[in-house]
Design a protein around this motif. Structure first.
Motif, short mmCIF file in Angstrom:
data_model
loop_
_atom_site.label_atom_id
_atom_site.label_comp_id
_atom_site.label_asym_id
_atom_site.label_seq_id
_atom_site.Cartn_x
_atom_site.Cartn_y
_atom_site.Cartn_z
N ILE A 130 -5.06 29.57 19.87
CA ILE A 130 -5.67 30.12 18.66
C ILE A 130 -4.70 30.21 17.49
N SER A 131 -3.42 30.36 17.76
CA SER A 131 -2.42 30.51 16.69
C SER A 131 -2.45 29.35 15.69
N PRO A 132 -2.46 28.08 16.13
CA PRO A 132 -2.53 26.98 15.16
C PRO A 132 -3.83 26.98 14.36
N VAL A 133 -4.92 27.42 14.96
CA VAL A 133 -6.21 27.46 14.27
C VAL A 133 -6.15 28.50 13.15
N ILE A 134 -5.61 29.67 13.44
CA ILE A 134 -5.48 30.73 12.44
C ILE A 134 -4.56 30.28 11.31
N LYS A 135 -3.43 29.66 11.65
CA LYS A 135 -2.50 29.18 10.63
C LYS A 135 -3.13 28.11 9.75
N HIS A 136 -3.88 27.21 10.36
CA HIS A 136 -4.56 26.16 9.60
C HIS A 136 -5.57 26.78 8.63
N GLU A 137 -6.35 27.73 9.11
CA GLU A 137 -7.36 28.38 8.27
C GLU A 137 -6.70 29.10 7.09
N PHE A 138 -5.61 29.82 7.36
CA PHE A 138 -4.90 30.54 6.30
C PHE A 138 -4.35 29.56 5.26
N ASN A 139 -3.74 28.47 5.73
CA ASN A 139 -3.24 27.44 4.81
C ASN A 139 -4.37 26.87 3.96
N SER A 140 -5.49 26.61 4.57
CA SER A 140 -6.64 26.05 3.87
C SER A 140 -7.15 27.01 2.79
N LEU A 141 -7.23 28.29 3.12
CA LEU A 141 -7.67 29.29 2.15
C LEU A 141 -6.72 29.36 0.96
N VAL A 142 -5.41 29.36 1.24
CA VAL A 142 -4.42 29.44 0.17
C VAL A 142 -4.45 28.18 -0.69
N ASP A 143 -4.61 27.01 -0.08
CA ASP A 143 -4.70 25.78 -0.86
C ASP A 143 -5.91 25.80 -1.79
N THR A 144 -7.04 26.27 -1.29
CA THR A 144 -8.24 26.39 -2.12
C THR A 144 -8.01 27.38 -3.25
N TYR A 145 -7.35 28.50 -2.94
CA TYR A 145 -7.01 29.51 -3.94
C TYR A 145 -6.15 28.91 -5.06
N MET A 146 -5.12 28.13 -4.68
CA MET A 146 -4.25 27.51 -5.67
C MET A 146 -5.05 26.55 -6.57
N ASN A 147 -5.92 25.75 -5.98
CA ASN A 147 -6.75 24.85 -6.77
C ASN A 147 -7.69 25.61 -7.69
N ASN A 148 -8.29 26.68 -7.18
CA ASN A 148 -9.20 27.50 -8.00
C ASN A 148 -8.46 28.13 -9.18
N LEU A 149 -7.23 28.61 -8.94
CA LEU A 149 -6.45 29.21 -10.03
C LEU A 149 -6.14 28.15 -11.10
N LYS A 150 -5.74 26.99 -10.65
CA LYS A 150 -5.40 25.92 -11.58
C LYS A 150 -6.63 25.54 -12.42
N ASN A 151 -7.78 25.48 -11.76
CA ASN A 151 -9.02 25.12 -12.45
C ASN A 151 -9.56 26.23 -13.36
N ALA A 152 -9.06 27.45 -13.17
CA ALA A 152 -9.52 28.58 -14.00
C ALA A 152 -9.05 28.42 -15.45
N PHE A 153 -8.06 27.56 -15.66
CA PHE A 153 -7.54 27.35 -17.01
C PHE A 153 -8.00 26.03 -17.48
#
Length: 153
Positions: A130-153
Motif C-alpha cells: 500500500i505504501s507505493p500506492v499512497i505515495k503515488h496518489e499524494f504525488n498525483s494530487l500535488v502535481d495537479t495542485y501545481m498545475n491548477n496554481l499555474k493555471n490560476a494566473f
C-alpha cells in the motif's frame, strides 16, 4: 493495527504572475487550498491554522480518509510561507514550505517542499503493497495542485 507511510516532496515551478500576486494567493490558505484536488472540507481552527479533511478513498468500511491540520506562517519580506502540524488533529502530520522569488516583473519562481506522515488502519503486512500506492496518489494530487496554481494566473 496501523501502518505509517512517510512522504517527502519537492516541486519547482514558475508562475506567470508578479511576486505580490503569487505570494498573496499562496499565503491565503483557503484560496490556495481551493486549487488542491480532492479536499472534502477545510476547517478554520483560528490563528491561521486549518484542518484539511480529504475525500474518502475506498468503499464503505474499507474507506480511508486523510485528515490533518497545519499552522501557517507567511513572511512576505523573506519570500517564505511555512507550515507545521497541529498536534492531535487527524491521522497525518504535514509540514513544509513555499519559497517564493520574483523572476522579473511578470514571473515568479516557486519552490514547494513538504513532508507528511500518514497513519492508516491497515495490517502491517500490507505496508509494502500500500505504501507505493499512497505515495503515488499524494504525488498525483500535488502535481495537479501545481498545475491548477499555474493555471490560476
Amino acid at each position: 493495527m496501523a501502518i505509517t507511510v512517510s512522504i517527502e516532496l519537492n516541486r519547482d515551478l514558475e508562475i506567470p504572475a508578479g511576486y505580490d500576486d503569487v505570494f498573496d494567493l499562496l499565503a491565503d490558505v483557503p484560496r490556495s487550498v481551493s486549487h488542491f484536488p480532492k479536499v472534502d472540507k477545510l476547517v478554520d481552527l483560528g490563528g491561521n491554522a486549518y484542518r484539511w479533511e480529504m475525500e474518502k478513498v475506498g468503499v464503505d468500511k474499507h474507506a480511508i480518509q486523510t485528515v490533518y491540520a497545519c499552522s501557517y506562517h507567511p513572511d512576505k519580506d523573506a519570500g517564505k510561507i511555512t507550515w507545521e502540524p497541529v498536534k492531535g488533529e487527524g491521522n497525518a502530520e504535514v509540514s513544509g514550505s513555499w519559497t517564493i522569488t520574483a523572476n522579473g516583473d511578470n514571473a515568479t519562481k516557486v519552490r514547494f517542499q513538504t513532508s507528511a506522515k500518514l497513519t492508516v488502519p491497515l495490517p502491517s503486512l500490507l505496508k509494502l503493497a500500500i505504501s507505493p500506492v499512497i505515495k503515488h496518489e499524494f504525488n498525483s494530487l500535488v502535481d495537479t495542485y501545481m498545475n491548477n496554481l499555474k493555471n490560476a494566473f
